[in-house]
Design a protein around this motif. Structure first.
Motif, PDB file in Angstrom:
ATOM      1  N   TYR A 287       0.847  -1.194   0.000  1.00 52.16           N
ATOM      2  CA  TYR A 287       0.000   0.000   0.000  1.00 52.16           C
ATOM      3  C   TYR A 287       0.885   1.248   0.000  1.00 52.16           C
ATOM      4  N   SER A 288       0.901   1.943  -1.145  1.00 58.06           N
ATOM      5  CA  SER A 288       1.780   3.103  -1.272  1.00 58.06           C
ATOM      6  C   SER A 288       1.153   4.371  -0.714  1.00 58.06           C
ATOM      7  N   PHE A 289      -0.148   4.350  -0.439  1.00 55.96           N
ATOM      8  CA  PHE A 289      -0.822   5.495   0.178  1.00 55.96           C
ATOM      9  C   PHE A 289      -1.281   5.120   1.578  1.00 55.96           C
ATOM     10  N   GLY A 290      -1.000   6.007   2.523  1.00 58.74           N
ATOM     11  CA  GLY A 290      -1.414   5.772   3.900  1.00 58.74           C
ATOM     12  C   GLY A 290      -0.969   6.912   4.789  1.00 58.74           C
ATOM     13  N   ALA A 291      -1.129   6.692   6.099  1.00 64.30           N
ATOM     14  CA  ALA A 291      -0.740   7.710   7.085  1.00 64.30           C
ATOM     15  C   ALA A 291      -0.405   7.001   8.388  1.00 64.30           C
ATOM     16  N   TRP A 292       0.366   7.699   9.226  1.00 65.47           N
ATOM     17  CA  TRP A 292       0.706   7.123  10.528  1.00 65.47           C
ATOM     18  C   TRP A 292       1.133   8.248  11.468  1.00 65.47           C
ATOM     19  N   GLY A 293       1.261   7.899  12.753  1.00 67.86           N
ATOM     20  CA  GLY A 293       1.730   8.888  13.712  1.00 67.86           C
ATOM     21  C   GLY A 293       1.297   8.555  15.121  1.00 67.86           C
ATOM     22  N   ARG A 294       1.207   9.612  15.941  1.00 64.69           N
ATOM     23  CA  ARG A 294       0.762   9.463  17.318  1.00 64.69           C
ATOM     24  C   ARG A 294      -0.384  10.440  17.585  1.00 64.69           C
ATOM     25  N   ASP A 295      -1.167  10.144  18.589  1.00 70.72           N
ATOM     26  CA  ASP A 295      -2.223  11.047  19.015  1.00 70.72           C
ATOM     27  C   ASP A 295      -1.574  12.311  19.572  1.00 70.72           C
ATOM     28  N   ALA A 296      -1.924  13.472  19.014  1.00 69.61           N
ATOM     29  CA  ALA A 296      -1.315  14.717  19.463  1.00 69.61           C
ATOM     30  C   ALA A 296      -1.802  15.143  20.841  1.00 69.61           C
ATOM     31  N   ASN A 297      -2.907  14.587  21.293  1.00 73.28           N
ATOM     32  CA  ASN A 297      -3.453  14.901  22.618  1.00 73.28           C
ATOM     33  C   ASN A 297      -4.027  13.614  23.217  1.00 73.28           C
ATOM     34  N   PRO A 298      -3.154  12.680  23.610  1.00 77.32           N
ATOM     35  CA  PRO A 298      -3.619  11.337  23.970  1.00 77.32           C
ATOM     36  C   PRO A 298      -4.294  11.294  25.343  1.00 77.32           C
ATOM     37  N   ALA A 299      -5.107  10.269  25.512  1.00 77.02           N
ATOM     38  CA  ALA A 299      -5.689   9.996  26.821  1.00 77.02           C
ATOM     39  C   ALA A 299      -4.616   9.401  27.726  1.00 77.02           C
ATOM     40  N   PRO A 300      -4.749   9.553  29.039  1.00 78.45           N
ATOM     41  CA  PRO A 300      -3.766   8.946  29.954  1.00 78.45           C
ATOM     42  C   PRO A 300      -3.630   7.451  29.693  1.00 78.45           C
ATOM     43  N   GLY A 301      -2.378   6.996  29.565  1.00 68.33           N
ATOM     44  CA  GLY A 301      -2.100   5.593  29.275  1.00 68.33           C
ATOM     45  C   GLY A 301      -1.874   5.302  27.807  1.00 68.33           C
ATOM     46  N   ASP A 302      -2.247   6.259  26.935  1.00 63.40           N
ATOM     47  CA  ASP A 302      -2.090   6.053  25.491  1.00 63.40           C
ATOM     48  C   ASP A 302      -0.942   6.871  24.910  1.00 63.40           C
ATOM     49  N   GLU A 303      -0.092   7.427  25.768  1.00 59.96           N
ATOM     50  CA  GLU A 303       0.951   8.341  25.303  1.00 59.96           C
ATOM     51  C   GLU A 303       1.937   7.693  24.345  1.00 59.96           C
ATOM     52  N   ASN A 304       2.168   6.399  24.468  1.00 61.59           N
ATOM     53  CA  ASN A 304       3.181   5.725  23.642  1.00 61.59           C
ATOM     54  C   ASN A 304       2.595   4.990  22.443  1.00 61.59           C
ATOM     55  N   LYS A 305       1.304   5.099  22.240  1.00 63.90           N
ATOM     56  CA  LYS A 305       0.673   4.379  21.131  1.00 63.90           C
ATOM     57  C   LYS A 305       0.959   5.053  19.793  1.00 63.90           C
ATOM     58  N   TYR A 306       1.008   4.216  18.751  1.00 63.99           N
ATOM     59  CA  TYR A 306       1.150   4.672  17.369  1.00 63.99           C
ATOM     60  C   TYR A 306      -0.018   4.135  16.562  1.00 63.99           C
ATOM     61  N   TRP A 307      -0.471   4.927  15.603  1.00 63.65           N
ATOM     62  CA  TRP A 307      -1.569   4.477  14.738  1.00 63.65           C
ATOM     63  C   TRP A 307      -1.095   4.419  13.287  1.00 63.65           C
ATOM     64  N   LEU A 308      -1.766   3.589  12.515  1.00 65.56           N
ATOM     65  CA  LEU A 308      -1.423   3.390  11.104  1.00 65.56           C
ATOM     66  C   LEU A 308      -2.697   3.156  10.314  1.00 65.56           C
ATOM     67  N   VAL A 309      -2.833   3.859   9.206  1.00 66.35           N
ATOM     68  CA  VAL A 309      -3.949   3.646   8.277  1.00 66.35           C
ATOM     69  C   VAL A 309      -3.373   3.443   6.887  1.00 66.35           C
ATOM     70  N   VAL A 310      -3.748   2.361   6.238  1.00 60.91           N
ATOM     71  CA  VAL A 310      -3.382   2.148   4.830  1.00 60.91           C
ATOM     72  C   VAL A 310      -4.648   2.228   3.995  1.00 60.91           C
ATOM     73  N   LEU A 311      -4.516   2.807   2.821  1.00 63.26           N
ATOM     74  CA  LEU A 311      -5.656   2.890   1.907  1.00 63.26           C
ATOM     75  C   LEU A 311      -5.701   1.592   1.116  1.00 63.26           C
ATOM     76  N   SER A 312      -6.427   0.640   1.679  1.00 64.49           N
ATOM     77  CA  SER A 312      -6.385  -0.738   1.182  1.00 64.49           C
ATOM     78  C   SER A 312      -7.273  -0.981  -0.026  1.00 64.49           C
ATOM     79  N   SER A 313      -8.088   0.026  -0.393  1.00 55.94           N
ATOM     80  CA  SER A 313      -8.946  -0.123  -1.563  1.00 55.94           C
ATOM     81  C   SER A 313      -8.563   0.925  -2.599  1.00 55.94           C
ATOM     82  N   SER A 314      -8.009   0.459  -3.719  1.00 58.90           N
ATOM     83  CA  SER A 314      -7.655   1.320  -4.860  1.00 58.90           C
ATOM     84  C   SER A 314      -6.658   2.414  -4.502  1.00 58.90           C
TER      85      SER A 314
END
Length: 399
Positions: A150-177
């Motif tokens: 998947y050549s299109f997508g996004a990732w990063g961290r929550d810029a204002n996370p809830a307590p306990g989620d400070e170290n989490k990372y998220w990833l979204v891939v555009l899996s359709s077309s």
């Protein structure tokens, strides 16, 4: 045994032999003195003894010279050793003084550290960093568990996370077309997102694409909600990760979508990038273009309530199709453009506090792949999070 000892022993032996020969000749004397032959023999032996004496004298002289030379060298060595001892003593003293100075400096640093107040923590909505002056990296550069699929997508961290989620990372891939997505994948750390270990998937919808699913690679996570362009509309979607509910807010009705005002450069157009989203120290922004503003970039602050609400808006002179991406830092919009396969340039800024525009920044990002599909700034670690032809990348920015 030395050479002198050997010569002395040889000389003693020849003298004894000579004495024996003379005694024997005296006993054999017939009254006509010594025979000529006998005298000749004694003469030869005396000559040999003289040679031995001469050799012994020469050897003795040589040894005397060597002895004198050795004595001189010994005296010179003693002087050198004395000088070395003095030098060593001086060096030891120098090192001791240097060590004492270093100890004093360390103690001084410790005292200053103990007496220095900690740097103030910037509260949300406040920024004291100033303008970006440079960027370094990539700091992180890796494929995800999907490889190059998947050549299109996004990732990063929550810029204002809830307590306990400070170290989490998220990833979204555009899996359709390479245009549409319907789930968010989360990881507990940077190492787990790189290795693809232990993800948690949260689905917006089981279908892809459909109403309120993700359209285009531009999105951000803020306060446990994902903000993105709703599928096939000019609306902004807010997806709550906990309740799995979607709220929306409309942009102006003449806002471009479905690749009307996408990011682009002379070589290519990035499909479905009409809307961009950004986070900074104060919240979430939507970056888009409208027909009434001639396709130029517009910035709107999004109030992160539920549902979200459009807040203050700024109009720029920057035409959106001349830009490859945008991001916000401290209330300043920055835009990038494609220079070549190896360099992307941050060339433009718009300050929402002063309305000042600049087109002369010339801050270069060294690319590891050809196309940057996504950029966002994280105000918590001051890194740029980049999705670059299926690779997840970070850059450090300097102020």
């Amino acid at each position: 045994m030395t050479e002198i000892d050997r010569l002395v022993l040889g000389l003693q032996h020849r003298i004894r032999q000579l004495l024996d020969n003379v005694s024997m000749l005296e006993r054999e004397d017939n009254g006509n003195l010594y025979a000529a032959v006998s005298l000749r023999i004694i003469e030869l032996e005396l000559a040999e003894i003289q040679d031995l004496l001469d050799k012994l004298n020469r050897t003795t002289n040589n040894y005397q010279q060597l002895s004198v030379q050795a004595a001189a060298e010994l005296e010179e060595m003693e002087e050198t050793m004395t000088e070395l001892e003095m030098f060593d003593h001086v060096q030891v003293m120098v090192k001791q003084r240097e060590n004492q100075r270093i100890k004093r400096d360390l103690e001084h640093c410790k005292a200053e550290l103990n007496n220095t107040s900690p740097a103030p923590t910037l509260s949300p909505g406040h920024c004291g960093l100033g303008r970006i002056v440079n960027a370094s990296g990539p700091i992180t550069y890796s494929l995800t568990v999907y490889g190059t699929s998947y050549s299109f997508g996004a990732w990063g961290r929550d810029a204002n996370p809830a307590p306990g989620d400070e170290n989490k990372y998220w990833l979204v891939v555009l899996s359709s077309s390479n245009a549409f997505g319907n789930f968010i994948r989360q990881y507990n750390s940077l190492s787990t997102i790189i290795l693809g270990i232990g993800p948690t998937d949260t689905y917006i919808s089981s279908s892809n694409p459909t109403t309120n699913t993700i359209q285009g690679p531009n999105m951000v996570m803020y306060a446990n909600s994902l903000y993105y362009n709703c599928y096939n509309t000019y609306y902004v979607c807010q997806f709550n990760m906990t309740t799995r509910s979607v709220s929306t807010v409309a942009l102006p009705s003449d806002t471009g979508y479905n690749s009307k005002f996408p990011f682009a450069h002379l070589g290519t157009t990035y499909s479905y990038t009409d809307m961009d989203f950004a986070t900074d120290e104060s919240g979430v922004y939507a970056i888009y273009a409208t027909t009434s503003n001639f396709g130029n970039v517009i910035i709107s602050k999004i109030k992160t309530s539920n549902p979200p609400v459009l807040n203050q808006t700024w109009f720029t002179s920057l035409h959106k199709k001349t830009v490859t991406n945008t991001f916000m830092v401290c209330g300043v919009l920055y835009a990038t453009r494609y220079l070549d396969k190896e360099i992307e340039e941050i060339f433009y800024s718009y300050d929402t506090k002063t309305n000042e525009e600049r087109y002369d920044l010339r801050i270069h990002l060294k690319k590891m792949q050809t196309n940057i599909k996504y950029i966002n700034y994280d105000p918590r670690d001051h890194l740029l999070y980049v999705y670059m032809d299926a690779y997840i990348v970070t850059y450090e920015i300097m102020f």
